[in-house]
Design a protein around this motif. Structure first.
Motif, mmCIF file in Angstrom:
data_model
loop_
_atom_site.group_PDB
_atom_site.id
_atom_site.type_symbol
_atom_site.label_atom_id
_atom_site.label_comp_id
_atom_site.label_asym_id
_atom_site.label_seq_id
_atom_site.Cartn_x
_atom_site.Cartn_y
_atom_site.Cartn_z
ATOM 1 N N PRO A 1 28.731 26.047 51.307
ATOM 2 C CA PRO A 1 27.659 26.076 52.028
ATOM 3 C C PRO A 1 26.791 24.823 52.557
ATOM 4 N N ALA A 2 27.495 24.093 52.643
ATOM 5 C CA ALA A 2 27.762 22.437 53.339
ATOM 6 C C ALA A 2 27.811 23.069 54.672
ATOM 7 N N CYS A 3 28.977 23.541 54.833
ATOM 8 C CA CYS A 3 28.808 23.636 56.265
ATOM 9 C C CYS A 3 29.002 25.416 56.686
ATOM 10 N N GLY A 4 28.247 25.947 56.658
ATOM 11 C CA GLY A 4 27.099 26.751 56.843
ATOM 12 C C GLY A 4 28.655 28.216 56.722
ATOM 13 N N GLU A 5 29.656 28.422 56.114
ATOM 14 C CA GLU A 5 30.875 29.708 56.018
ATOM 15 C C GLU A 5 29.820 30.691 55.069
ATOM 16 N N ARG A 6 30.589 31.270 55.770
ATOM 17 C CA ARG A 6 29.664 32.844 55.415
ATOM 18 C C ARG A 6 30.715 33.560 54.820
ATOM 19 N N PHE A 7 30.528 34.398 53.603
ATOM 20 C CA PHE A 7 31.733 35.620 53.063
ATOM 21 C C PHE A 7 31.783 36.571 53.810
ATOM 22 N N ASP A 8 32.873 36.318 55.179
ATOM 23 C CA ASP A 8 32.153 37.182 56.264
ATOM 24 C C ASP A 8 33.816 38.275 56.118
ATOM 25 N N LEU A 9 35.193 37.500 55.771
ATOM 26 C CA LEU A 9 35.934 38.532 55.245
ATOM 27 C C LEU A 9 37.340 38.747 54.249
ATOM 28 N N GLY A 10 37.696 40.265 53.970
ATOM 29 C CA GLY A 10 38.292 39.821 52.653
ATOM 30 C C GLY A 10 37.147 40.693 51.673
ATOM 31 N N HIS A 11 37.681 40.516 50.632
ATOM 32 C CA HIS A 11 37.108 41.070 49.115
ATOM 33 C C HIS A 11 37.107 39.769 47.982
ATOM 34 N N PHE A 12 36.933 40.270 47.384
ATOM 35 C CA PHE A 12 36.615 39.585 45.377
ATOM 36 C C PHE A 12 36.482 40.713 44.667
ATOM 37 N N GLN A 13 37.611 41.443 44.175
ATOM 38 C CA GLN A 13 37.494 41.989 43.029
ATOM 39 C C GLN A 13 37.998 41.295 41.460
ATOM 40 N N SER A 14 37.350 42.584 40.794
ATOM 41 C CA SER A 14 37.926 41.372 39.270
ATOM 42 C C SER A 14 37.021 42.730 38.475
ATOM 43 N N GLN A 15 37.772 43.003 36.648
ATOM 44 C CA GLN A 15 37.920 43.641 36.594
ATOM 45 C C GLN A 15 37.635 42.888 34.867
ATOM 46 N N VAL A 16 36.706 42.673 33.771
ATOM 47 C CA VAL A 16 36.155 42.348 32.755
ATOM 48 C C VAL A 16 36.176 43.238 31.608
ATOM 49 N N GLU A 17 36.463 43.555 30.608
ATOM 50 C CA GLU A 17 36.762 44.441 29.667
ATOM 51 C C GLU A 17 37.237 43.251 27.700
ATOM 52 N N ILE A 18 35.788 43.818 27.368
ATOM 53 C CA ILE A 18 36.022 42.926 25.907
ATOM 54 C C ILE A 18 35.547 44.016 24.408
ATOM 55 N N ARG A 19 36.436 43.735 23.607
ATOM 56 C CA ARG A 19 37.000 44.398 22.727
ATOM 57 C C ARG A 19 36.244 43.336 21.615
ATOM 58 N N ARG A 20 36.011 44.473 20.296
ATOM 59 C CA ARG A 20 35.846 44.189 18.614
ATOM 60 C C ARG A 20 36.188 44.425 18.171
ATOM 61 N N ASP A 21 37.208 44.384 17.466
ATOM 62 C CA ASP A 21 37.489 45.133 16.605
ATOM 63 C C ASP A 21 37.282 46.658 17.205
ATOM 64 N N GLY A 22 38.619 46.677 18.342
ATOM 65 C CA GLY A 22 38.907 48.078 18.968
ATOM 66 C C GLY A 22 37.616 48.503 19.437
ATOM 67 N N ARG A 23 36.528 48.969 18.839
ATOM 68 C CA ARG A 23 35.516 49.232 19.645
ATOM 69 C C ARG A 23 35.172 48.381 21.506
ATOM 70 N N LEU A 24 34.870 49.147 22.234
ATOM 71 C CA LEU A 24 34.690 49.015 23.702
ATOM 72 C C LEU A 24 33.562 47.965 23.204
ATOM 73 N N LEU A 25 33.049 47.123 23.976
ATOM 74 C CA LEU A 25 31.846 46.728 23.822
ATOM 75 C C LEU A 25 31.284 45.924 25.237
ATOM 76 N N TRP A 26 32.317 46.141 26.415
ATOM 77 C CA TRP A 26 31.922 45.866 27.822
ATOM 78 C C TRP A 26 33.083 45.974 28.369
#
Length: 128
Positions: A1-26
């Motif tokens: 933010p201090a440089c005034g730059e923006r996220f103009d190029l590329g992409h961000f990608q993520s995947q999160v999976e949470i299981r408890r006792d074999g059960r999908l929570l998220w």
């Protein structure tokens, strides 16, 4: 933010999976594309360059969730929490990473003792 730059190029990608006792929570998949209209949209990131998520397994009391919500009023972030079955989801948007970090640490200090039964002693890595 201090440089005034923006996220103009590329992409961000993520995947999160949470299981408890074999059960999908998220299960979540994200893809944020540079220069996309959602970066500035109020239903997207609202022009904020920083977004953060904290996921904690467990059930928080209504009083604890309210105390956590009050943190967002004390810091320059737009944040909130949701209690799902077995999982607390906290998200925030901020203008600076340090503000989001302060909010996440504040949440951690409130949530850890009640949900995990452990004192909220900051890991040494957080000081580096």
């Amino acid at each position: 933010p201090a440089c005034g730059e923006r996220f103009d190029l590329g992409h961000f990608q993520s995947q999160v999976e949470i299981r408890r006792d074999g059960r999908l929570l998220w299960h979540e998949r994200q893809r944020v594309i540079g220069n996309d209209g959602l970066l500035d949209s109020p239903i997207g990131l609202g022009g904020k360059p920083v977004f953060a998520t904290l996921l904690v397994t467990g059930e928080a009391s209504g009083d604890l969730l309210e105390a956590c919500r009050n943190l967002a009023e004390e810091l320059p972030v737009r944040g909130d929490l949701t209690q799902l079955p077995g999982l607390v989801v906290a998200r925030c948007l901020a203008d600076e990473a340090l503000h989001a970090r302060a909010w996440l640490i504040g949440l951690w200090k409130l949530l850890r003792p009640e949900l995990l039964g452990r004192e909220a002693v900051a890991p040494r890595i957080w000081s580096t």
